[in-house]
Structures are given as C-alpha cells and as structure tokens.
Design an enzyme around this catalytic site. Structure first.
Site, PDB file in Angstrom:
ATOM      1  N   CYS A  38      -0.679  -2.187  -6.663  1.00 20.26           N
ATOM      2  CA  CYS A  38       0.325  -1.400  -6.845  1.00 20.26           C
ATOM      3  C   CYS A  38       0.373  -0.446  -8.000  1.00 20.26           C
ATOM      4  O   CYS A  38       1.131   0.550  -8.195  1.00 20.26           O
ATOM      5  CB  CYS A  38       1.606  -2.503  -7.158  1.00 20.26           C
ATOM      6  SG  CYS A  38       1.765  -3.478  -5.725  1.00 20.26           S
ATOM      7  N   ASN A  45       8.253  -2.485  -0.948  1.00 16.95           N
ATOM      8  CA  ASN A  45       7.364  -2.388  -2.055  1.00 16.95           C
ATOM      9  C   ASN A  45       6.253  -1.610  -1.233  1.00 16.95           C
ATOM     10  O   ASN A  45       5.673  -2.313  -0.499  1.00 16.95           O
ATOM     11  CB  ASN A  45       6.875  -3.750  -2.465  1.00 16.95           C
ATOM     12  CG  ASN A  45       5.810  -3.750  -3.408  1.00 16.95           C
ATOM     13  OD1 ASN A  45       5.341  -2.509  -3.661  1.00 16.95           O
ATOM     14  ND2 ASN A  45       5.306  -4.814  -4.170  1.00 16.95           N
ATOM     15  N   HIS A  79       7.772   0.752 -10.793  1.00 14.67           N
ATOM     16  CA  HIS A  79       7.254   0.301  -9.596  1.00 14.67           C
ATOM     17  C   HIS A  79       8.510  -0.454  -8.929  1.00 14.67           C
ATOM     18  O   HIS A  79       9.251  -1.267  -9.510  1.00 14.67           O
ATOM     19  CB  HIS A  79       6.098  -0.609  -9.983  1.00 14.67           C
ATOM     20  CG  HIS A  79       5.695  -1.374  -8.687  1.00 14.67           C
ATOM     21  ND1 HIS A  79       5.272  -0.774  -7.655  1.00 14.67           N
ATOM     22  CD2 HIS A  79       5.288  -2.572  -8.363  1.00 14.67           C
ATOM     23  CE1 HIS A  79       4.753  -1.643  -6.403  1.00 14.67           C
ATOM     24  NE2 HIS A  79       5.042  -2.877  -7.146  1.00 14.67           N
TER      25      HIS A  79
END
Ligand code: UT7
Length: 362
Positions: free
Chosen positions: A111, A279, A249
């Site tokens: 990520c 996500n 994020h």
C-alpha cells in the site's frame, strides 16, 4: 537544490462495481458489518490487465502536465499485483507510452508503493539525477484475492493513479517525507503460495492464501502514520493548522478517524473516498489526490499532508506543497478496453475455484 513539483495527476477506476450486497451473495457477511467496521460501501473490479489501468492513469497524468512521454527520464511503479515479474511492469508502461528516454523501476512495498515512489522520485530530482518522473501507484488486488476469506475479501478494490513530478526551483512538491518499515510485523499481512519460496514446497502453489491480522495492522497503522505525520510537520517547521487537507491511504474509515484524532486535525480536513473504492493499496493516494484536485479541495500553494501503511509493515508520511496550477493543461482520451460484464460475472470463475478448493480440503 531542485524541488519536484507535481505538474500532472490522473486516475483510472475500472467500471465494474462490486457492492457489499454483491459480496453477501457468496460470503457470510452483510452491508451492515462492512459499513460499520470499515466505512466501505462498494469497490471496483478490474476486467483487464493491471498495466491497462496503469497506462490510462499515466496518460491522463501526462496530459495534465502537457508532457510528451519522450521527455520522461524515469518511471516508478508502486504495485504488488504487476502483470508479470519478468519483464517488470514499469517497462511495459514505458514501451506502451513510447517513453524511450527513461529508466523503469517496479517498487513492491504494497500500500505504501506510491508514497515510497514519490519519496524516491523526489529525492532523485533533488540530487539532479532525474528531471521528469512518472510515479504510478495501483493494484489489481482482486486477482490475488482468496474469495473464501470474508475478513479480507470485503476490504479491497482495484484502481490506479499517477502523478508527474518535474524539477523546479520553487519550493513545491514533496517538501518533507519520512518512510519506514516495522519488519517485525512482516507476517501481519502476508499473501501466501505466490513467490519462489512456495513454488517447490507446496502443493497449494497458486491457491493464494492470506495471513491477515486485522487488529494488529489497525493498531500499528494508526501509530506509525501519526508519528510519521508529526515527523514531517516538524521537518517542515509547520503545524496542523497550516495543513489545508490530509490525503491519507484509504483502508478503513475508522483508521482515518483515529489518525485525525492523533494528529489533532478536524475530520472535515481529511479526504475520504474509501466508501466508493475500498482499499486499493498503492492506488489510494494518487487516486485520492487526483479527486481532491478535481473536487476543488486543493488550491495553489496549499500544504497537503499524506500518510500510508501496508504490508511489510511499510509506512510513511509526506508533506506536499501544491504548485501554481490546479487545472490540467490538457485532457487525455485514454480509456480502458470495453467491459460488458458485472463485477460478479468477472469474478465468478475465481469464486467458484476457491469454493471448490475449500470443499476439497475440508
Ligand atoms: O492497507 C493495509 C490493509 N489492512 C488493513 O487496513 C486492516 C486494518 N484492520 C481493519 O481494518 C480491521 O481490523 C478489520 C476491518 C479488518 C476488522 O475489524 P475488527 O473490528 O477488528 O473486527 P474483528 O477482526 O475483531 O472481527 C470481529 C468479528 C469476528 O467474529 P467473532 O470472532 O467476534 O465471532 C469476525 O469473524 O467479525 C467477524 N468478521 C466478519 N463478519 C461479517 C470478520 N470479517 C467479517 C465480515 N462479515 N466480512
């Protein structure tokens, strides 16, 4: 010393939408559970290759900067779901763009792949080694999903985003950054049965598995991102009051709320789109940055705080000073190949395969 101004931005969201209700047709889950624990309502499912999404995002970012691909001298691609390991996927993007004068590097830090890329690209521009860099972040995580795992499958989605950074004498772009990794927790997020350590040992090779310690990741995410945010504010000699918008994020709305509390910033100044896309790993920050600009939430000269965490457990934060321009210089007509399937139709073979696998081992 040069700075690295963000001169272009772009995103690519595949069109097929997978809702919480769709997930509940084959997993023991509900819209109520997913919404209350994560804030996610729906996510996108990619119908083509990862590089198709990356290419569309890159073309849109290049158009926004009005840059010819031949002017790029570096492509940094943050992703763990590349088309192939060899050749690297950044080289596929380079070739498709016709960016013949550059080097191309894949960055696998999950990520945080985009933030790591922005940190690396900015620092290479600062040294004078590079001048015009394309930084891409994205993921085709649905391809690696184990569709038997309700605790993981509901969290993720597919997307890609990109920015162009260019050498500038003005103090702009990523003016402070801090990246790190809590490697003692490396197995808190682990995709198993993929990679050379598995291929000779396991009959399960290619039946992707996940080790996923959600609460441990949650705790460390909030701690690491908030400490990193404080670090970059200190480096830049700024306080949260100077920050126009936090673009973090997007993993879980509860993580964003906890981060806002720890950093001491009003939740209204935190950009949130996790409800729409879930996500998307390395895709979240460049997609969110692009949407924040498109929605008029960033003005010239604004200070933007960003932070990320992911498998590794990699983490980081960055302080961005936006440049003079919030409108794209040109628009790109780049699009994904057409799709006529629903998200469930795209996923059906994978869902069936994993269900059959579970039946055969229980
Ligand atoms: O970019 C990095 C990626 N990782 C992350 O962002 C993960 C960070 N962690 C989280 O976001 C949260 O920990 C989760 C959303 C993953 C989980 O939320 P939680 O509040 O920590 O739930 P939990 O793991 O404690 O699970 C609570 C219950 C369990 O049932 P029991 O044992 O209490 O009976 C789970 O089995 O919820 C159950 N559960 C579900 N129920 C319905 C887990 N997943 C689901 C589901 N639907 N999808």
């Amino acid at each position: 010393m040069f700075h690295a101004e963000i001169t272009g931005w772009g995103k690519c969201l595949p069109p097929a939408v997978l809702s919480n209700e769709d997930l509940a047709t084959f997993l023991d889950t509900s819209d109520e559970w997913i919404t209350s624990r994560t804030g996610i309502k729906e996510r996108r499912i990619c119908h083509c290759n990862f590089s198709d999404m990356a290419l569309v995002a890159a073309r849109r970012a290049l158009a926004a900067a009005d840059l010819d691909p031949s002017e790029l001298d570096l492509i940094l691609l943050g992703s763990l779901t590349n088309d192939s390991l060899c050749p690297n996927t950044a080289s596929l993007i380079q070739d498709a763009l016709g960016a013949r004068n550059c080097a191309s590097i894949d960055i696998n830090s999950a990520c945080t792949g985009f933030l790591y890329g922005l940190h690396i690209g900015t620092n290479l521009i600062r040294t004078g080694a590079h001048k015009k860099v394309l930084v891409i972040g994205g993921e085709f995580i649905s391809h690696y999903m184990n569709w038997n795992r309700r605790d993981v499958a509901v969290l993720f989605g597919d997307a890609c985003g990109a920015v162009i950074i260019e050498a500038s004498e003005k103090e702009t772009g990523l003016i402070a950054s801090k990246i790190g990794c809590e490697a003692d927790a490396k197995y808190a997020i682990q995709i198993t049965n993929l990679g050379s350590a598995y291929s000779r040992q396991s009959d399960d090779f290619l039946y992707v598995g996940w080790n996923f310690e959600g609460q441990e990741v949650f705790r460390r995410a909030v701690k690491c991102m908030s400490l990193a945010c404080k670090d970059v504010l200190k480096q830049a000699g700024l306080t949260v009051d100077d920050i126009k918008l936090v673009v973090p994020h997007q993993a879980n709305k509860r993580i964003l709320d906890s981060l806002a509390r720890r950093v001491g910033i009003d939740p209204d100044r935190v950009f949130v789109n996790v409800h729409k896309y879930g996500n998307t790993s390395a895709g979240t920050i460049p997609v969110a940055l692009t949407e924040a600009v498109e929605e008029g939430r960033i003005s010239p000269g604004d200070y933007i705080l960003t932070a990320s965490f992911g498998a590794g457990l990699t983490w980081g934060a960055g302080l961005i000073r936006w440049g003079d321009r919030v409108t794209p210089l040109k628009e790109s007509d780049a699009e994904l190949p057409p799709n006529d399937k629903t998200a469930l139709e795209i996923l059906e073979p994978q869902i069936r395969r994993y269900a059959a696998r579970e039946e055969s081992v229980t």
